[in-house]
Design a protein around this motif. Sequence first.
Motif: not given
Lengths: 294, 370
Positions: A114, A168, A221, A224
Amino acid sequence: MERRAYYRNGTLPWLLIAPQLILVLVFFYWPTSQALYWAFTLEQPWGGGNSWVGLSNFLSIFGDGRYWATVGRSAFYAIAATGISMVIALTLAMFADRALKGTKLFQSVFVWPYAIAAPAAGVAFRFIFAPEAGIIGSINEMWPGIWNPATNGGHALAMVIVCHAWLGIGYNFIFFLAALQMLPRSLTEAGAMDGARPFQRMIDLQLPLIAPTVFFLLIMNLISSFTDSFGLIDVMTEGGPINSTEVMVYKLYVDGFKGLDYSGAAAQSIVLMLLVIALTFVQFRWVEKRVHYN
Amino acid sequence: MTAITLSSVKKRYQKTDVVHGVDVEIESGEFVVILGPSGCGKSTLLRMIAGLEEITSGTIAIGDTVVNNLEPRERGCAMVFQNYALYPHMSVAQNIGYALKVAGMPRAERDAKVLKVAKSVSLEPYLDRKPGELSGGQRQRVAMARAMVREPKVFLFDEPFSNLDAKLRVAMRAEVRSLHRGLGVTSVFVTHDQTEAMTLADRLIIMNAGVVEQVGKPSEVYNRPASLFVADFIGSPAMNLVRGFFADDGYFRHGKGGMIHLPTIAPNLLSKEVSVGVRPENVRRVPAGTKGAINAVVDYIEELGASRLIYADVDGSRIVAVDSANDALGTGMPVHFAFDTADLHVFSNDDGRRLDIATGLAATAALINA
């Protein structure tokens, strides 16, 4: 018991929040207002200011088949990257939660990806997936042409999605692990006494109880993958080959900064922004209201 | 028939020994209570029987099968957890029926069984509720129903009542007792509450610091504690224990020059460092000037309603007596006590074990100022 601090001086509080306020205004509201302005106007062919065109910028992008193709691609990208990343992160978190040997180590190791900037990861994955070198190189030697993201659109999209998912995992892992560790151990023990095997306990007991976290991560998610995919795609494929990795955020960049169609790009960015706002709204309305078991 | 056999069962976490070699046999249909202070390893022992905790060494057998390497689901035990551990997202019916569902029982059969068990603990009006909508006592019942529905060979209870208020605890105690009478399933019950232990147990296992101190019927444990620890732990208020030695002049010497007239004690105990104990309910008040009486000074008094506890000082040693008289008595006033030597317990100060005095004691002369 709420304790508030009051300022007698009227300007001091404003001075104190000014840095944050200026940041938000300059880097968010001002660009947004500019985007709105461009989205509803059109620059005159030979300069001389913008003229109001109403919704025609939007109508033209919605009438464009290529735009809808990027929307579909973005949706696929979002679902695939989110799915892969969350499933792997959940699996790893389950193992780490079961307190196998080395759990402490994995707890930190799994989070590191990350901290890697997307472009850096993109470069690394380009090497990993390069058709002419490494393990993929030898596979390509055995079956020529089985993998080449430079010419095959599907391969290119898969490569970007895998990289995005990998980035992720750390974030998702931390949330999943925290959620799993919040569950009282006696619950899984009760499940074990009731005869359920680990996998069944996960499906029947742990997953339903961490549902709020799953939902939160799902939205984060998705958001993103709509917005953060830009860096990866720009480094890895630049939208190619033949637009096969061109997602919404990348197309608006290409149209705006390469094609110099500011108004079209602004309209696209407004659409993308509305999409993200909608997702955030769902997140707030639904997750905040969900039942939390105590 | 033996239901559970523990032979030299040990548990070690990294470097600390939690359970040091426990040997116990639990008979089929028996209700055994493991009693001990927190951290004595009693829950660990129970969890080892359940299969939730690995056994470092030794063997545990359920029936004739050694279960050391069996998964919890293969051991035929059901467990009631301290915090109930109900599945919060499932209804009461689903909670009770989960084990059956996992076992693959058809739906209709399952529902019938769940209903039957729910009826036996009066839960049928609540079958559709979630655990969050139940009171503490109802949750406790769900936890018990969930254990019962599997018809296990062994019930394990891990301090199941510690989250209930005092009144409910007494009610649940009775309920567990009657359930056990009805089902006759071997039960192991862990608690740190001695009243709970005394009232429930067919047999008590008293543990301290990972060691079994005594195994026996509640009355045995109470009347003949096998060690200083048991003597001190069982009974409320705790047994009076005074350290000292028996001198050859017929006195027990203790504290700061204190002397208690105990003339007929076993010669084999002479001048050994021991602790003598007598329960507060066996200490009587006697009038001043009674021959051989222990002279003490009242420290303070606790009123209990029906009786009172006199905390008194005897030459630097503390003596507690249960007193049912209600004369005016206050701090600093003299009191006089006596007790039967038959009620006397003697323990070695070296290893804390009970020393037998009955053989050395002339039974006829056992009474001080009778």
